[in-house]
Write a protein that holds these residues in place. Structure first.
Motif, PDB file in Angstrom:
ATOM      1  N   ARG B  25       7.377  14.199  21.837  1.00 49.85           N
ATOM      2  CA  ARG B  25       7.633  15.450  22.555  1.00 49.85           C
ATOM      3  C   ARG B  25       7.941  16.610  21.623  1.00 49.85           C
ATOM      4  O   ARG B  25       7.489  17.720  21.839  1.00 49.85           O
ATOM      5  CB  ARG B  25       8.791  15.263  23.543  1.00 49.85           C
ATOM      6  N   THR B  26       8.738  16.355  20.610  1.00 49.41           N
ATOM      7  CA  THR B  26       9.109  17.473  19.740  1.00 49.41           C
ATOM      8  C   THR B  26       8.298  17.419  18.451  1.00 49.41           C
ATOM      9  O   THR B  26       7.700  16.398  18.117  1.00 49.41           O
ATOM     10  CB  THR B  26      10.592  17.407  19.374  1.00 49.41           C
ATOM     11  N   GLU B  27       8.356  18.532  17.746  1.00 52.33           N
ATOM     12  CA  GLU B  27       7.629  18.652  16.494  1.00 52.33           C
ATOM     13  C   GLU B  27       8.071  17.573  15.510  1.00 52.33           C
ATOM     14  O   GLU B  27       7.254  16.921  14.858  1.00 52.33           O
ATOM     15  CB  GLU B  27       7.919  20.044  15.932  1.00 52.33           C
ATOM     16  N   THR B  28       9.387  17.369  15.425  1.00 51.95           N
ATOM     17  CA  THR B  28       9.916  16.373  14.487  1.00 51.95           C
ATOM     18  C   THR B  28       9.408  14.984  14.840  1.00 51.95           C
ATOM     19  O   THR B  28       8.996  14.215  13.967  1.00 51.95           O
ATOM     20  CB  THR B  28      11.453  16.380  14.546  1.00 51.95           C
ATOM     21  N   GLN B  29       9.432  14.670  16.133  1.00 46.91           N
ATOM     22  CA  GLN B  29       8.948  13.344  16.551  1.00 46.91           C
ATOM     23  C   GLN B  29       7.488  13.149  16.149  1.00 46.91           C
ATOM     24  O   GLN B  29       7.099  12.080  15.680  1.00 46.91           O
ATOM     25  CB  GLN B  29       9.073  13.196  18.060  1.00 46.91           C
ATOM     26  N   ILE B  30       6.694  14.186  16.339  1.00 45.47           N
ATOM     27  CA  ILE B  30       5.270  14.071  16.012  1.00 45.47           C
ATOM     28  C   ILE B  30       5.097  13.754  14.538  1.00 45.47           C
ATOM     29  O   ILE B  30       4.391  12.826  14.150  1.00 45.47           O
ATOM     30  CB  ILE B  30       4.539  15.389  16.358  1.00 45.47           C
ATOM     31  N   LYS B  31       5.811  14.524  13.696  1.00 43.19           N
ATOM     32  CA  LYS B  31       5.673  14.318  12.254  1.00 43.19           C
ATOM     33  C   LYS B  31       6.109  12.913  11.866  1.00 43.19           C
ATOM     34  O   LYS B  31       5.424  12.234  11.089  1.00 43.19           O
ATOM     35  CB  LYS B  31       6.552  15.324  11.512  1.00 43.19           C
ATOM     36  N   TRP B  32       7.249  12.494  12.392  1.00 44.18           N
ATOM     37  CA  TRP B  32       7.739  11.163  12.018  1.00 44.18           C
ATOM     38  C   TRP B  32       6.806  10.074  12.524  1.00 44.18           C
ATOM     39  O   TRP B  32       6.608   9.060  11.845  1.00 44.18           O
ATOM     40  CB  TRP B  32       9.164  10.947  12.534  1.00 44.18           C
ATOM     41  N   ALA B  33       6.229  10.289  13.698  1.00 39.70           N
ATOM     42  CA  ALA B  33       5.279   9.289  14.221  1.00 39.70           C
ATOM     43  C   ALA B  33       4.092   9.154  13.283  1.00 39.70           C
ATOM     44  O   ALA B  33       3.667   8.046  12.920  1.00 39.70           O
ATOM     45  CB  ALA B  33       4.816   9.700  15.613  1.00 39.70           C
ATOM     46  N   ALA B  34       3.566  10.309  12.845  1.00 36.32           N
ATOM     47  CA  ALA B  34       2.411  10.273  11.947  1.00 36.32           C
ATOM     48  C   ALA B  34       2.791   9.639  10.619  1.00 36.32           C
ATOM     49  O   ALA B  34       2.046   8.831  10.052  1.00 36.32           O
ATOM     50  CB  ALA B  34       1.884  11.689  11.727  1.00 36.32           C
ATOM     51  N   LEU B  35       3.978   9.989  10.140  1.00 32.56           N
ATOM     52  CA  LEU B  35       4.428   9.434   8.860  1.00 32.56           C
ATOM     53  C   LEU B  35       4.600   7.929   8.981  1.00 32.56           C
ATOM     54  O   LEU B  35       4.209   7.162   8.088  1.00 32.56           O
ATOM     55  CB  LEU B  35       5.747  10.093   8.450  1.00 32.56           C
ATOM     56  N   LEU B  36       5.171   7.500  10.091  1.00 29.91           N
ATOM     57  CA  LEU B  36       5.381   6.069  10.308  1.00 29.91           C
ATOM     58  C   LEU B  36       4.044   5.333  10.292  1.00 29.91           C
ATOM     59  O   LEU B  36       3.869   4.331   9.584  1.00 29.91           O
ATOM     60  CB  LEU B  36       6.083   5.857  11.653  1.00 29.91           C
ATOM     61  N   ALA B  37       3.073   5.857  11.073  1.00 32.76           N
ATOM     62  CA  ALA B  37       1.777   5.177  11.164  1.00 32.76           C
ATOM     63  C   ALA B  37       1.121   5.060   9.798  1.00 32.76           C
ATOM     64  O   ALA B  37       0.633   3.994   9.409  1.00 32.76           O
ATOM     65  CB  ALA B  37       0.868   5.928  12.132  1.00 32.76           C
ATOM     66  N   THR B  38       1.126   6.157   9.036  1.00 35.13           N
ATOM     67  CA  THR B  38       0.429   6.107   7.747  1.00 35.13           C
ATOM     68  C   THR B  38       1.200   5.274   6.725  1.00 35.13           C
ATOM     69  O   THR B  38       0.597   4.596   5.899  1.00 35.13           O
ATOM     70  CB  THR B  38       0.217   7.527   7.195  1.00 35.13           C
ATOM     71  N   SER B  39       2.539   5.328   6.796  1.00 37.26           N
ATOM     72  CA  SER B  39       3.310   4.541   5.829  1.00 37.26           C
ATOM     73  C   SER B  39       3.125   3.051   6.060  1.00 37.26           C
ATOM     74  O   SER B  39       2.912   2.279   5.111  1.00 37.26           O
ATOM     75  CB  SER B  39       4.794   4.876   5.928  1.00 37.26           C
ATOM     76  N   VAL B  40       3.201   2.645   7.321  1.00 32.96           N
ATOM     77  CA  VAL B  40       2.996   1.224   7.616  1.00 32.96           C
ATOM     78  C   VAL B  40       1.591   0.812   7.174  1.00 32.96           C
ATOM     79  O   VAL B  40       1.393  -0.266   6.604  1.00 32.96           O
ATOM     80  CB  VAL B  40       3.212   0.954   9.121  1.00 32.96           C
ATOM     81  N   THR B  41       0.616   1.694   7.415  1.00 28.76           N
ATOM     82  CA  THR B  41      -0.743   1.378   6.986  1.00 28.76           C
ATOM     83  C   THR B  41      -0.801   1.177   5.484  1.00 28.76           C
ATOM     84  O   THR B  41      -1.442   0.255   4.992  1.00 28.76           O
ATOM     85  CB  THR B  41      -1.695   2.524   7.373  1.00 28.76           C
ATOM     86  N   PHE B  42      -0.092   2.047   4.757  1.00 31.55           N
ATOM     87  CA  PHE B  42      -0.120   1.918   3.298  1.00 31.55           C
ATOM     88  C   PHE B  42       0.491   0.580   2.868  1.00 31.55           C
ATOM     89  O   PHE B  42      -0.064  -0.140   2.038  1.00 31.55           O
ATOM     90  CB  PHE B  42       0.634   3.075   2.642  1.00 31.55           C
ATOM     91  N   LEU B  43       1.635   0.249   3.471  1.00 29.75           N
ATOM     92  CA  LEU B  43       2.271  -1.018   3.096  1.00 29.75           C
ATOM     93  C   LEU B  43       1.351  -2.189   3.397  1.00 29.75           C
ATOM     94  O   LEU B  43       1.204  -3.112   2.594  1.00 29.75           O
ATOM     95  CB  LEU B  43       3.602  -1.179   3.841  1.00 29.75           C
ATOM     96  N   LEU B  44       0.685  -2.136   4.560  1.00 34.29           N
ATOM     97  CA  LEU B  44      -0.233  -3.226   4.896  1.00 34.29           C
ATOM     98  C   LEU B  44      -1.410  -3.262   3.923  1.00 34.29           C
ATOM     99  O   LEU B  44      -1.892  -4.332   3.561  1.00 34.29           O
ATOM    100  CB  LEU B  44      -0.744  -3.050   6.324  1.00 34.29           C
ATOM    101  N   SER B  45      -1.837  -2.092   3.490  1.00 36.99           N
ATOM    102  CA  SER B  45      -3.007  -2.076   2.607  1.00 36.99           C
ATOM    103  C   SER B  45      -2.677  -2.705   1.258  1.00 36.99           C
ATOM    104  O   SER B  45      -3.567  -3.179   0.557  1.00 36.99           O
ATOM    105  CB  SER B  45      -3.529  -0.657   2.426  1.00 36.99           C
ATOM    106  N   LEU B  46      -1.388  -2.727   0.900  1.00 34.33           N
ATOM    107  CA  LEU B  46      -1.023  -3.454  -0.310  1.00 34.33           C
ATOM    108  C   LEU B  46      -1.362  -4.929  -0.151  1.00 34.33           C
ATOM    109  O   LEU B  46      -1.676  -5.614  -1.126  1.00 34.33           O
ATOM    110  CB  LEU B  46       0.469  -3.283  -0.602  1.00 34.33           C
ATOM    111  N   GLY B  47      -1.320  -5.392   1.089  1.00 38.94           N
ATOM    112  CA  GLY B  47      -1.739  -6.765   1.370  1.00 38.94           C
ATOM    113  C   GLY B  47      -3.194  -6.997   0.993  1.00 38.94           C
ATOM    114  O   GLY B  47      -3.574  -8.091   0.572  1.00 38.94           O
TER     115      GLY B  47
END
Lengths: 494, 538
Positions: B25-47
């Motif tokens: 809903r808020t700008e902060t939530q959007i940014k953190w959601a995007a950051l979360l998705a990409t960060s988790v992806t990066f960690l998985l890609s280390l796999g």
């Protein structure tokens, strides 16, 4: 005894064509209802209900083996059911868009719905015809209803003008068509499409046959709006009420293409005509896409774009193979959803923008922020029409271009993709205006309300486009219609 | 650590992340959601990095692959993704840049946050998919999928001239890729008839094993190469790049330079070489000439720029010229150099765009004349910039050196190019890049502060330092110890060149065979008759 046999066969034929009968009867009921209770509130709902029921019935029979009914005049099941389903889908979606639109311009008259149903009847007959006579009857039923529907908004000068143009040119093309039928009958001695194929071999050098086929093609090219027989399209599409334009541009083209496919597939061997179709496709793609660039009116631009799309479908036909025909039929399915969606979006943005600037593209600057749902759906439609993955339009294009490439028309495919790069320019311009331009400082419009039903239809279309763009295996359905080899059928015929 | 379907997860997790950004809903939530998705992806890609074993051959199948029928069964078109030595590092680069780009946009993007971060996530899925696809049509779908988000990122959040730049970017790429589509379908049918029992196929392994006659190779190669050359961009198809780069917001520029351009060079390696080996060798000298022109021309034009971002944009033309040169030298050293240079360029040019973006956020200008002497007011920013410049200019000990050195060595040795003069000209590119980059540093960072505004500029904050540090560390690690990275790709590069060589000979044999047969059976009339020249006298 014979009478009772005829009676039984009639009953069984009627059983196979319930959707058709249902639609004709409802059309008649609506005419009567409208006479006694003008503009009765139930009319649109009744229309939508019947179309939905008919659609359900047709979808059920798509998987069945195709057959014929009414003394082989009409095909049922299989491909005919598929074509009818596409037409009915177009009709159903259009009715839902039509009701709020016509109410808004105060033209919500019963005739509109009756005519819609009658034209659908014509289209269904046309798209499942097995004989030249049936084709003609279907074509005329469809066309006459469409002439009137174009002129539906009587107060609108453009509507009357475009209807008259449509009628005059349409009548002219009907003349060609009918003459073509006469010559073909003269050359082959039959009206039945499958029997004609047997006769073609013996009259290979028969001028009468080729003249007849050429005239018939002219008639078809007129109906599908292929260049150089496209002159009526922009005027008619611009003049008619927008949801009706959406309906005409999809359903009538689907019917005409299906009928053309039947003629080409059953009646005449591909190698005799596919060069001609390829050249027509070439001209049509170039004319449609290039002229569309210079349009400032959104509806007119989409009219030219629909000419270009007829060109893409013709590319599929020019392959002259089962894969090409099935690709063309698949394309019409995708095209139906994206075009009805696009016209639906325009229909409910027409009331925005400056006074007197109807559908001018510039007047919609910045509307993406006023009507976000519709505008985001428009992104889907525009990218799909331009043939970008992951939207249905991309696989539609693959389905028509790939068979043409396989059949050796690589030059045609190259021109096709280059013109579709051109088309990306004008489709993306719509999005530029919607999202990237600011409205003129003087005028800051309030967005007109969009009824829920219309939003639902447009969102549904966008969703289907996305699904078709991710899961192309739905193509399997259309491919099954042409799996059996036609040469064996021809050999059986006397 | 063995996660099933890890490749598909790494591809589609960012796209799944849009559910979060759309619900936020808020700008902060959007940014953190995007950051979360990409960060988790990066960690998985280390796999992927851990799970990938370079000692296992990828000649017949990629590792960590996922396969499923996608089209109707009468087409051999599959969902087929996997990892091999060629794409592993590029996928890791993509997933690494994901969170960095999100962080860099944190304050830069000031309107329509939801749309922006959603588009970035879709873009990442597209790019990762491009690198991971082993089916040509799937590759194509991902390839085009990257256009749509990039179009909006440039067009909505770009600079003054953004609409023009966005359209130019899309149309350029589209013309090339649509022509490639025709070539691809044609190839699918040809290969289907030859190696797949008449069934249309876009399976990479089947296409690569299809021994194709020379005349089809030529035109198919040209159409494929055109599409990728536009994307790289190779001189003279580069004109869209400066426009797109300058107009795009920082995040867009970073993705564009960091990974989007690599789709072009990767496409050349992955598809042009193994599919059309004979045509590749026939045209390699010509393409190498274009690459060298690009190297020198890009460098000279860079020197002439006054806008820092434009300078960096043209430097991409120059640097990617090296990559193309390395690819078409067709030996292990040069190809390895090209592979590592793709990653290097992504890191250092990505970092440069990030820093230019940070400067722009502070001063709303990118003109070098507006700066000068800012090393005093923003020491941390200046440190990172100068460090990145040195890496990009190929200072030994930093990452840029490794790639360029290998490419030039390989190109000198190359029997295909066989033109030391050409390579000598390319070498000047290294010097020129030092000149224009150090000139930029000199103009912008050294000297006295002339403008009062520059002395009040705030230095980098923790977020900005945090997003630069990983890139900074990579520049050092890849510069000092490139071995582990090179070892990941080496077997695949060898296999690829082996494949090229084997297929090239097979094609020559086939052609010779066909000609031999023709002379045997049809004797004289079929043989080449002397050209009939008619002189018409008036």
């Amino acid at each position: 005894m014979e009478l009772s046999q005829a009676y039984t066969s009639l009953l069984s034929d009627m059983g196979h064509t319930i959707p058709l009968i249902l639609i004709v009867l409802t059309g008649l009921v609506i005419v009567l209802l409208d006479a006694f209770k003008p503009r009765h509130v139930s009319i649109p709902y009744l229309t939508a209900l019947v179309l939905a029921v008919a659609l359900g019935l047709e979808i059920q029979t798509i998987g069945s083996q195709g057959g014929t009914a009414y003394y082989e005049l009409i095909r049922v099941g299989g491909m005919a059911a598929y074509v009818n389903a596409v037409i009915l889908t177009s009709g159903l979606l259009s009715v839902i868009l039509m009701k709020p639109y016509l109410e808004r311009i105060d033209h919500n008259i019963g005739e509109a719905y009756a005519l819609l149903l009658f034209s659908i009847t014509g289209m269904m007959v046309l798209g499942s015809a097995n004989s030249l006579v049936t084709i003609f009857v279907g074509l005329e039923t469809m066309s006459i209803c469409l002439y009137i529907m174009t002129a539906l908004i009587r107060s609108h000068k453009g509507a009357i003008e475009s209807a008259l143009k449509y009628f005059l040119l349409g009548a002219f093309s009907t003349g060609f068509f009918l003459y073509g039928i006469a010559l073909l009958y003269g050359a082959t001695g039959t009206m039945m499409l499958p029997e004609m194929r047997g006769a073609v071999a013996v009259s290979d050098s028969d001028t009468m046959f080729w003249a007849g086929l050429a005239l018939l093609l002219v008639g078809f090219m007129f109906k599908v709006g292929a260049a150089p027989f496209h002159m009526w399209t922009p005027d008619v599409y611009q003049g008619a009420a927008t949801p009706i334009t959406g309906f005409m541009s999809t359903a009538s083209k689907t019917a005409a293409f299906a009928s053309l496919i039947l003629v080409l597939y059953y009646a005449v061997p591909a190698e005799t005509w596919n060069g001609v179709i390829a050249i027509l496709a070439l001209i049509t793609m170039i004319v449609g896409n290039v002229i569309a660039i210079s349009q400032t009116n959104l509806k007119r631009m989409l009219a030219y774009s629909s000419i270009a799309h007829a060109g893409y479908v013709l590319v599929g036909l020019s392959a002259g193979t089962g894969a090409g025909y099935s690709g063309a039929l698949y394309y019409m399915l995708v095209y139906t959803f994206m075009n009805i969606g696009a016209f639906g979006v325009i229909a409910f943005m027409e009331f925005d923008g400056k006074e007197g600037s109807e559908q001018r593209l510039d007047s919609l600057a910045g509307i993406g922020y006023k009507k976000p749902v519709l505008s985001v759906c428009m992104i889907f439609f525009m990218f799909s029409l331009a043939g970008f993955p992951p939207f249905g339009g991309f696989f539609g294009k693959i389905a028509v271009f790939a068979p043409a490439i396989d059949a050796g028309f690589i030059w045609l495919a190259i021109v096709g993709v280059l013109t579709s790069a051109v088309s990306a320019y004008y489709y993306l311009r719509v999005l530029v205006v919607f999202f990237m331009k600011q409205p003129d400082g003087v005028y800051d419009f309030d967005a007109s309300p969009v009824p829920f039903s219309a939003t639902a239809v447009i969102v549904l279309c966008a969703g289907v486009i996305l699904v078709l763009g991710v899961a192309p295996s739905i193509m399997e359905v259309t491919m099954s219609f042409f799996s059996s080899s036609i040469t064996t059928t021809a050999a059986v015929l006397p | 650590m063995n996660i099933p379907h890890i490749t598909s997860i790494v591809i589609f997790l960012p796209a799944a992340g849009i559910i979060l950004t759309l619900l936020a809903r808020t700008e902060t939530q959007i940014k953190w959601a995007a950051l979360l998705a990409t960060s988790v992806t990066f960690l998985l890609s280390l796999g992927l990095y851990i799970g990938f074993d370079p000692s296992v051959s990828t000649v017949d199948a990629p590792q960590l692959s996922d396969v499923a029928q996608w089209f109707p069964t009468s087409f051999d078109v599959k969902y087929f993704v996997g990892i091999d030595g060629l794409n592993l590092l590029l996928i890791l680069l993509t997933t690494l840049l994901g969170p960095i780009v999100i962080l860099s946009s944190w304050t830069y993007i000031q309107k329509n946050h939801k749309a922006y971060y959603t588009l970035l996530l879709i873009l990442q899925t597209g790019v990762t998919g491009v690198f991971a696809s082993f089916d040509m049509l799937l590759f194509y779908v991902f390839f085009e999928l990257t256009l749509i988000p990039m179009y909006f990122i440039i067009g909505l959040w770009g600079g003054e001239n953004r609409i023009y730049a966005a359209l130019k970017f899309v149309l350029y790429t589209l013309v090339g890729s649509l022509l490639m589509l025709v070539a691809l379908i044609s190839l699918g049918y040809l290969a289907g008839d030859a190696v797949n029992a008449g069934v249309f196929t876009t399976d990479w392994f089947k296409l690569a094993s299809f021994v194709m006659p020379m005349e089809s190779q030529r035109w198919l190669f040209l159409l494929f190469a055109l599409a990728f050359a536009i994307k790289v961009p190779l001189f003279p198809f580069h004109t869209w790049l400066p426009d797109a780069h300058v107009q795009a917001p920082t995040g867009g520029s970073v993705v564009l330079a960091g990974v989007l351009l690599k789709m072009g060079t990767y496409g050349l390696v992955r598809f042009c070489l193994p599919f059309f080996p004979n045509a590749t060798i026939a045209y390699a000298p010509w393409i190498a000439v274009l690459a060298v022109i690009g190297i020198v021309y890009g460098a000279l034009v860079s020197r002439a720029q006054t806008d820092i971002k434009k300078l960096v944009a043209y430097s991409s033309v120059s640097h990617l010229g090296f990559v193309v040169l390395g690819i078409f030298a067709l030996n292990v050293e040069a190809m390895q150099g090209a592979m590592i240079q793709m990653v290097n360029h992504g890191i250092s040019t990505g970092a440069m765009f990030l820093i230019v973006g940070m400067l722009y956020e502070r001063r709303h200008t990118r003109e070098m004349a507006d700066f000068g002497g800012i090393a005093k007011s923003v020491p941390i920013l200046s440190f990172f910039m100068i460090f990145t410049v040195l890496a990009s200019a190929g200072l030994p000990g930093l990452n840029g050196f490794v790639g360029e050195f290998l490419i030039l060595i390989g190109a000198f040795k190359s029997t295909v190019l066989n033109s030391p003069i050409l390579v000598a000209v390319a070498t000047t590119g290294v010097i020129l890049s030092a000149i224009y980059l150090l000139y930029m540093v000199y103009e912008t960072f050294w000297g006295k502060i002339t403008d009062e505004k520059n002395s009040r500029m705030p230095d980098l904050n923790m977020r900005e330092i945090g997003l630069l540090v990983p890139l900074f560390l990579l520049m050092i690690i890849m510069g000092l110890a490139p071995g582990p990275f090179l070892r990941k790709s080496e077997p695949a590069v060898r296999d690829l060149l082996q494949r090229v060589e084997v297929k090239r000979i097979a094609v020559i044999m086939m052609e010779a065979d066909r000609k031999g047969l023709a002379t045997d059976f049809f004797s004289a009339p079929v043989r080449e008759s002397p050209p009939a020249v008619k002189i018409v006298s008036k």
